[in-house]
Design an enzyme around this catalytic site. Structure first.
Site, short mmCIF file in Angstrom:
data_model
loop_
_atom_site.label_atom_id
_atom_site.label_comp_id
_atom_site.label_asym_id
_atom_site.label_seq_id
_atom_site.Cartn_x
_atom_site.Cartn_y
_atom_site.Cartn_z
N VAL A 1 0.61 -1.32 0.03
CA VAL A 1 0.11 0.06 0.22
C VAL A 1 0.76 1.21 -0.04
O VAL A 1 0.60 2.18 -0.72
CB VAL A 1 -0.95 0.03 0.97
CG1 VAL A 1 -1.59 1.51 1.14
CG2 VAL A 1 -1.86 -1.23 0.94
N CYS A 2 1.94 1.19 0.64
CA CYS A 2 2.78 2.32 0.66
C CYS A 2 3.32 2.71 -0.74
O CYS A 2 3.63 3.80 -0.99
CB CYS A 2 3.86 2.32 1.90
SG CYS A 2 3.32 2.17 3.68
N SER A 3 3.97 1.55 -1.38
CA SER A 3 4.50 1.63 -2.71
C SER A 3 3.48 2.20 -3.42
O SER A 3 3.71 3.11 -4.34
CB SER A 3 4.83 0.22 -2.92
OG SER A 3 5.34 0.32 -4.32
N THR B 1 3.01 6.16 -3.05
CA THR B 1 3.91 6.70 -3.07
C THR B 1 3.99 6.93 -4.88
O THR B 1 4.36 7.97 -5.50
CB THR B 1 5.26 6.16 -2.68
OG1 THR B 1 5.21 6.05 -1.28
CG2 THR B 1 6.52 7.04 -3.01
#
Length: 163
Positions: free
Chosen positions: A58-60, A63
């Site tokens: 999810v962070c990837s 971003t």
């Protein structure tokens, strides 16, 4: 404040700045070891995307999405902050083919100033801030479920309107 990580409650320590207040200044290093201060962008709207761990799905996604959108919006500074190490961030950027302003908060100063540290995870909460030209927070969205993507459209609309 409490949020959940895959349904399990975790606590964010500290006090988050509120919409309408001046954004706390911070000084963090980027991937070339330059010190970046929020105050460097006075007079320019800033969208800050805070991710718990750049090496997670999810962070990837978050971003990469903001990196793509940054190329389409002139007059807004986009910054991603995580407490991953410089090396972890650099490896992620290289693997994903992403060239963007990504800052590392390995000493916790940003997390403390913005009240975003989650001790149980040893990570920052997932948050989006939009700061106007005068340095005031005009949008803040703390994800109540850390493993879910934020509302990109709402944050991007606020950022566009702040130009």
């Amino acid at each position: 404040m409490k949020v959940t990580k895959k349904g399990e409650e975790v606590e964010i320590i500290g006090v988050q700045p509120e919409v309408g207040t001046k954004a706390p200044n911070f000084s963090l290093k980027n991937l070339t070891d330059e010190v970046v201060n929020l105050s460097d962008f006075s007079g320019t709207p800033v969208l800050i995307s805070v991710v718990p761990d750049i090496d997670t799905r999810v962070c990837s996604l978050q971003t990469k999405r903001f990196n793509e959108e940054a190329a389409k919006i002139e007059g807004v500074k986009f910054i991603t902050i995580s407490n991953n190490t410089k090396e972890e961030q650099a490896n992620w950027c290289a693997a994903e083919g992403v060239d963007m302003e990504i800052l590392h908060d390995t000493d916790g100063t940003f997390g403390e100033a913005y009240g975003l540290f989650i001790p149980a995870m040893g990570r920052l909460a997932r948050v989006i801030f939009v700061i106007d030209k005068e340095g005031k927070i005009i949008y803040e969205a703390i994800s109540t479920e850390i493993s879910e993507e934020p509302d990109y459209n709402a944050a991007l609309e606020k950022a566009k309107n702040a130009r």
